[in-house]
Each structure stands twice: as structure tokens, then as C-alpha cells.
Design an enzyme around this catalytic site. Structure first.
Site, PDB file in Angstrom:
ATOM      1  N   HIS A 113       0.851  -1.196   0.000  1.00  0.00           N
ATOM      2  CA  HIS A 113       0.000   0.000   0.000  1.00  0.00           C
ATOM      3  C   HIS A 113       0.878   1.233   0.000  1.00  0.00           C
ATOM      4  CE1 HIS A 113      -2.888   3.018   0.900  1.00  0.00           C
ATOM      5  NE2 HIS A 113      -2.548   3.154   2.178  1.00  0.00           N
ATOM      6  N   HIS A 115       0.748   5.811  -0.915  1.00  0.00           N
ATOM      7  CA  HIS A 115      -0.044   6.990  -1.233  1.00  0.00           C
ATOM      8  C   HIS A 115       0.656   7.748  -2.359  1.00  0.00           C
ATOM      9  CE1 HIS A 115      -1.639   6.994   3.193  1.00  0.00           C
ATOM     10  NE2 HIS A 115      -2.229   6.076   2.444  1.00  0.00           N
ATOM     11  N   ASP A 138       0.420  -4.952 -20.687  1.00  0.00           N
ATOM     12  CA  ASP A 138       1.375  -5.959 -20.193  1.00  0.00           C
ATOM     13  C   ASP A 138       1.134  -6.298 -18.724  1.00  0.00           C
ATOM     14  OD1 ASP A 138       2.688  -5.926 -22.636  1.00  0.00           O
ATOM     15  OD2 ASP A 138       4.300  -4.604 -21.953  1.00  0.00           O
ATOM     16  N   HIS A 178      -8.266   7.335  -1.049  1.00  0.00           N
ATOM     17  CA  HIS A 178      -7.231   6.764  -0.190  1.00  0.00           C
ATOM     18  C   HIS A 178      -5.931   6.565  -0.958  1.00  0.00           C
ATOM     19  CE1 HIS A 178      -6.327   3.626   3.191  1.00  0.00           C
ATOM     20  NE2 HIS A 178      -5.285   4.389   2.930  1.00  0.00           N
ATOM     21  N   TYR A 232       7.435 -13.148 -21.770  1.00  0.00           N
ATOM     22  CA  TYR A 232       8.471 -12.146 -21.489  1.00  0.00           C
ATOM     23  C   TYR A 232       9.392 -12.592 -20.354  1.00  0.00           C
ATOM     24  CZ  TYR A 232      10.554  -7.743 -19.924  1.00  0.00           C
ATOM     25  OH  TYR A 232      11.425  -6.763 -19.536  1.00  0.00           O
TER      26      TYR A 232
END
Length: 235
Positions: A113, A115, A138, A178, A232
Site C-alpha cells: 500500500h 499513497h 502488459d 485513499h 516475457y
């Protein structure tokens, strides 16, 4: 007797390795400009011996500790209900969200997570990041979706993450107002997805200032995704 005292030597070793890796990966968030001060977190699932996942745990950053002070010993270990098992600090305030993802998406081994600025800007206006780049085809297989608004403090954010990503190929979701949460097969993969999320968010923001981005045929997006995910790189 605590759960930590019941771990086998092999499990204890895997948990220690995860604490080292999760600590290291937090420096990657700084490196790629994805966080400021103490915001953001990375976690990794450590799989236990039980096939049903009941012995799995997660390793995550402690709450409110500066990145330049983090050590592997600071990384806390929780069960998949978010309860602290091992560590001298309180777990990240996002632990319940991470734990909910692990409980309901057994294939996920890492959650990140941030910001990060451009991705969070899209979250602030409640807009997905549209797929007008081959890089997005991709990595994300389409747009990066918006998840619902949810307050921190319980598993509400986790519920929104799971509900949104189960309907998408994207490893990233922008939780409204958020910021981005990303998933991966392990913590490193989730950090990569976080870095890629901010990169495409920045590029698409610039493109939208220049004019109307050119759409990519969905069949070509499918082809890009299939090749990148399965051909790839080194195998």
C-alpha cells in the site's frame, strides 16, 4: 503457549527470511518515490504446513516507525486475522486490510500500500487509470480499477480490495479517496506492481493534459497481457 513457540524450525526460518525481505522492500518504496514520512506498508504471507492455510502468517511493517529506522527485527508477525504473534511494535494500521486479502485470495503472497502522488490523485477523483499504454496491457491487462471508499480501522478496506480485484486482471486497485493497494505472488511482486502503478498513473495524467489518448483494441490488450505474463523475461 504462543503460536510462535509452536513453529517448526523450518517455519521459524521462513518467517525470519520474510522479515529480512519485507524490511528490504520498504527501502524500495523510498527508492521509487512511492511514500513519504511513515506512510505505506508492505507485507508478505508466510505459508505454514497446513494445506488449508490455517497456519499461514503475515509479516508487515510496524505502525508509525520511520523507514530509515526499520530493521528486520522491527517487522511484526501476525496471524491472518491480524492478531500480533511476534514483534515489539504495534502492527501497521493497515494490517486488517492485508489480512483480509490473504484470507480471501489464497493465491496472493504479498500486498503493498502506498499513497503515491499520481495514483492517489486518480483515487481522489474516483477515476480508474485508463488503459492507453502497452505497458498497462502488459502489467495490468486493462485499466486500474477504482475500489469503494472505506475507513481505516477494520477489514472494510480489505473487503473493497478483494471485491474489486476479483473482477479484474489488475494487480492494483485505487481505493477511493485513499490510494493504491497492490497484490502479487510475493511481496516483491506487489512492490513492483506499486511502482508500475505510479509510473502509468503519471504518464496517463500527462497524456490526458495533451488531449484524448488513443484507445487500444481490447483484443490487443489481451495479446499484450498474455505475452508479458507468460513469455516475457526468463523462465
Amino acid at each position: 503457549m504462543s503460536a510462535a513457540n509452536l513453529w517448526s524450525p523450518q517455519m521459524a526460518e521462513k518467517i525470519q527470511e520474510a522479515r529480512v525481505e519485507v524490511c528490504r522492500l520498504h527501502s524500495e518504496l523510498i527508492k521509487w518515490g512511492l511514500v513519504v514520512w511513515t506512510a505505506g506498508n508492505v507485507s508478505q504471507r508466510v505459508r505454514g504446513e497446513a494445506e488449508d492455510g490455517s497456519e499461514d502468517v503475515l509479516v508487515i511493517k510496524p505502525s508509525g516507525v520511520s523507514y530509515d529506522e526499520l530493521t528486520p527485527a522491527d517487522m511484526v508477525v501476525c496471524d491472518l486475522d491480524g492478531n500480533l504473534i511476534l514483534g515489539d511494535h504495534a502492527p501497521s494500521s493497515d494490517t486488517d486490510a492485508h489480512a483480509y486479502v490473504y484470507r480471501h485470495m489464497p493465491e496472493v503472497g504479498g500486498v503493498t500500500h502506498t499513497h503515491s502522488s499520481y495514483a492517489t490523485a486518480f483515487a481522489a477523483v474516483g477515476k480508474p487509470i485508463p488503459c492507453h499504454l502497452t505497458m498497462m496491457g502488459d502489467e495490468f491487462g486493462g485499466e486500474i480499477p477504482i475500489g469503494p471508499f472505506a475507513l481505516i480501522g477494520d477489514d472494510s478496506i480489505g473487503r473493497g480490495i478483494v471485491a474489486t480485484l476479483k473482477e479484474s486482471r489488475s494487480p492494483a486497485v485505487l481505493m477511493q479517496n485513499h490510494g493504491p493497494f497492490t497484490i502479487g505472488k510475493n511481496a516483491k511482486a506487489s512492490v513492483k506492481a506499486a511502482a508500475m502503478t505510479e509510473e502509468v498513473a503519471r504518464t496517463m495524467f500527462i497524456a490526458l493534459q495533451l488531449g484524448d489518448p488513443i484507445a487500444i483494441d481490447p483484443k490487443l490488450v489481451d495479446s499484450l497481457y498474455e505475452r508479458y505474463q507468460n513469455v516475457y523475461g526468463q523462465h
